[in-house]
Design an enzyme around this catalytic site. Structure first.
Site, PDB file in Angstrom:
ATOM      1  N   ASP A 105     -29.223  39.654 -29.192  1.00 45.13           N
ATOM      2  CA  ASP A 105     -29.695  38.337 -28.735  1.00 45.13           C
ATOM      3  C   ASP A 105     -31.104  38.385 -28.164  1.00 45.13           C
ATOM      4  OD1 ASP A 105     -29.228  39.621 -26.273  1.00 45.13           O
ATOM      5  OD2 ASP A 105     -28.742  37.699 -25.321  1.00 45.13           O
ATOM      6  N   GLU A 106     -31.860  39.407 -28.514  1.00 43.66           N
ATOM      7  CA  GLU A 106     -33.107  39.646 -27.795  1.00 43.66           C
ATOM      8  C   GLU A 106     -34.156  40.267 -28.707  1.00 43.66           C
ATOM      9  OE1 GLU A 106     -32.150  42.124 -24.470  1.00 43.66           O
ATOM     10  OE2 GLU A 106     -34.254  42.447 -23.964  1.00 43.66           O
TER      11      GLU A 106
HETATM   12  P1  TTP Z   1     -27.581  40.253 -22.382  1.00 43.55           P
HETATM   13  O1  TTP Z   1     -28.758  39.571 -23.003  1.00 43.55           O
HETATM   14  O2  TTP Z   1     -27.838  41.407 -21.479  1.00 43.55           O
HETATM   15  O3  TTP Z   1     -26.724  39.221 -21.538  1.00 43.55           O
HETATM   16  P2  TTP Z   1     -26.409  37.688 -21.817  1.00 43.55           P
HETATM   17  O4  TTP Z   1     -27.135  37.172 -23.000  1.00 43.55           O
HETATM   18  O5  TTP Z   1     -24.928  37.538 -21.873  1.00 43.55           O
HETATM   19  O6  TTP Z   1     -26.890  37.011 -20.482  1.00 43.55           O
HETATM   20  P3  TTP Z   1     -28.392  36.730 -20.007  1.00 43.55           P
HETATM   21  O7  TTP Z   1     -28.493  35.260 -19.861  1.00 43.55           O
HETATM   22  O8  TTP Z   1     -28.486  37.439 -18.678  1.00 43.55           O
HETATM   23  O9  TTP Z   1     -29.311  37.299 -21.041  1.00 43.55           O
HETATM   24  O10 TTP Z   1     -26.595  40.762 -23.507  1.00 43.55           O
HETATM   25  C1  TTP Z   1     -26.375  40.040 -24.699  1.00 43.55           C
HETATM   26  C2  TTP Z   1     -24.940  40.158 -25.128  1.00 43.55           C
HETATM   27  O11 TTP Z   1     -24.569  41.521 -25.282  1.00 43.55           O
HETATM   28  C3  TTP Z   1     -23.964  39.582 -24.115  1.00 43.55           C
HETATM   29  O12 TTP Z   1     -23.764  38.201 -24.306  1.00 43.55           O
HETATM   30  C4  TTP Z   1     -22.720  40.383 -24.358  1.00 43.55           C
HETATM   31  C5  TTP Z   1     -23.220  41.718 -24.855  1.00 43.55           C
HETATM   32  N1  TTP Z   1     -23.140  42.699 -23.756  1.00 43.55           N
HETATM   33  C6  TTP Z   1     -21.996  43.483 -23.653  1.00 43.55           C
HETATM   34  O13 TTP Z   1     -21.082  43.377 -24.463  1.00 43.55           O
HETATM   35  N2  TTP Z   1     -21.915  44.390 -22.616  1.00 43.55           N
HETATM   36  C7  TTP Z   1     -22.901  44.531 -21.675  1.00 43.55           C
HETATM   37  O14 TTP Z   1     -22.786  45.342 -20.741  1.00 43.55           O
HETATM   38  C8  TTP Z   1     -24.083  43.717 -21.803  1.00 43.55           C
HETATM   39  C9  TTP Z   1     -25.204  43.823 -20.795  1.00 43.55           C
HETATM   40  C10 TTP Z   1     -24.149  42.824 -22.854  1.00 43.55           C
HETATM   41 MG    MG Z   2     -29.187  37.554 -23.236  1.00 45.64          MG
END
Ligand code: TTP
Ligand code: MG
Length: 403
Positions: A105-106
């Site tokens: 997602d990044e």
């Molecule tokens: P992130 O971008 O770290 O988290 P997020 O998108 O859920 O929240 P934020 O708004 O803070 O960005 O991670 C992206 C996805 O990866 C998250 O939705 C689920 C997965 N993930 C895991 O399965 N385990 C983990 O420990 C993390 C950090 C993420």
């Molecule tokens: Mg995220």
């Protein structure tokens, strides 16, 4: 904007937002995606409503339930998220000269040469945010800056649904000077602890402590020092399957050895380091290869297919199995590598994955590496630190064995 024009984009509460998008009854509610209460395992992510109760990614599910008993708990639907992820990648990379996907997602986007056509980097950032919402129904946070570190900080600054610009190193430094050293990219808990013990608490302290930071963190300390002044020379790098066919680590011993229990210890350290480097890119692989050169310089390689992975425990398990099958005579060099690399995680999710049994094995493996390092008088380098100390640890192991 000085120098390059970099955008960092990161979806908000990604898995949870997809679920809320697809089921209106979940919207506005504390939603926890991961294991279910009563199962063993952890939180993958949770909605911002759940974060208010202190629930976080990677938290044990029992702890999450204690904090948020009224939350809605759901298993992840990886297939669905990966399909959205592919859509996001296609959309985002259409605006960039180079796109580096850091997670599902990044991404970092280098828009230096494409921005003008849209009216500048800030305009591209806004456009990406709007288009993402329009095409997927999901919100993201966008940072626009002159470097990767600044862009990442900018996207985190106003999360969720954020938009923030850090146009120059001066603005970057102004923003972070009084913050904890962990704000500097790559500084993990272990490095931070080392700096703290030396009285270096904030970014400003780092700026004033050059030789000490170098001493404490080694070569990585130079990057940390530069970054405290806003200097980040990293470039957005696009990873294609063709770019990286294999990633591995190997070590040649000072003295040949036929102590296979020692070799097995070394192999675990190498596997751990390979996994760490893969995770940093991130890349996943499907073939584990063990390489051995015997004392007479004859070399062998043995390979095994694995489920798409970059987990240390899984790489190690395959490598150890290969090691147990080789001829037991004096060894000069040992190495492990992962092949068939790909930037996307394509794996049939097993029940074990969902119940996070894999994560538990990974944690157990990390403890074993800790224990190994401790036995030889080293601390395990942080996952997000450079693994420079790997070879010095292996050298110490050798010395202590050879007396
Ligand atoms: P992130 O971008 O770290 O988290 P997020 O998108 O859920 O929240 P934020 O708004 O803070 O960005 O991670 C992206 C996805 O990866 C998250 O939705 C689920 C997965 N993930 C895991 O399965 N385990 C983990 O420990 C993390 C950090 C993420
Ligand atoms: Mg995220």
């Amino acid at each position: 904007m000085t120098g390059r024009k970099i955008i960092h984009v990161d979806m908000d509460a990604f898995f949870a937002s997809v679920e809320q998008r697809d089921d209106p009854s979940l919207r506005g509610k504390p939603l926890i995606v991961g294991s279910l209460p009563g199962e063993r395992g952890v939180v993958s992510t949770c909605s911002y409503e759940a974060r208010r109760y202190g629930v976080r990614s990677a938290m044990n599910i029992a702890e999450a339930y204690r904090r948020c008993p009224n939350g809605i708990y759901k298993h992840p639907d990886m297939k669905k998220y990966l399909a959205v992820s592919a859509e996001l990648h296609r959309l985002w990379e259409s605006y960039a000269e180079t796109a580096e996907f850091i997670a599902c997602d990044e991404a970092y986007l280098d828009v230096t040469s494409t921005a003008d056509a849209y009216g500048g980097a800030v305009a591209v950032g806004r456009l990406i945010k709007e288009r993402t919402k329009a095409e997927t129904g999901l919100t993201c946070s966008v940072g626009v800056a002159y470097s990767m570190a600044a862009a990442k900080l900018a996207s985190e600054e106003k999360k969720p649904d954020g938009f923030f610009v850090i146009p120059t190193p001066e603005k970057f430094v102004e923003l972070i000077a009084d913050r904890d050293v962990r704000v500097l990219a790559g500084v993990g808990e272990k490095s931070a602890e080392r700096l703290r013990r030396a009285g270096i608490l904030t970014v400003r302290d780092v700026q004033r402590s050059y030789p000490r930071v170098r001493e404490l963190l080694g070569k990585f300390g130079e990057d940390v020092f530069d970054l405290s002044f806003g200097i980040d020379r990293r470039q957005v790098t696009h990873y294609e399957e063709a770019d990286a066919k294999s990633l591995g680590r190997e070590v040649t011993f000072q003295r040949d050895t036929d102590d296979f229990s020692f070799l097995s210890d070394v192999l675990d350290l190498l596997a751990w380091d390979v996994a760490r480097r893969l995770a940093a890119i991130p890349l996943y692989g499907r073939t584990v290869t063990l390489k051995i050169t015997y004392a007479d310089m004859r070399g062998i390689t043995r390979s095994r297919g694995v489920d798409c992975t970059n987990r240390a425990a899984e790489i190690s398990a395959a490598a150890q199995e290969l090691l147990s099958g080789v001829e037991k005579r004096k060894v000069r060099l040992i190495g492990v590598s992962l092949q068939n690399l790909s930037p996307s995680y394509q794996r049939q999710l097993t029940l074990d994955d969902l119940l996070a049994g894999g994560e538990e094995r990974e944690a157990a493996f990390a403890r074993r590496v800790d224990e190994l390092c401790r036995r030889y008088g080293e601390t395990r380098p942080d996952r997000d630190e450079l693994g420079e100390r790997l070879y010095s640890t292996i050298e110490k192991m050798e010395k202590s064995r050879n007396g």
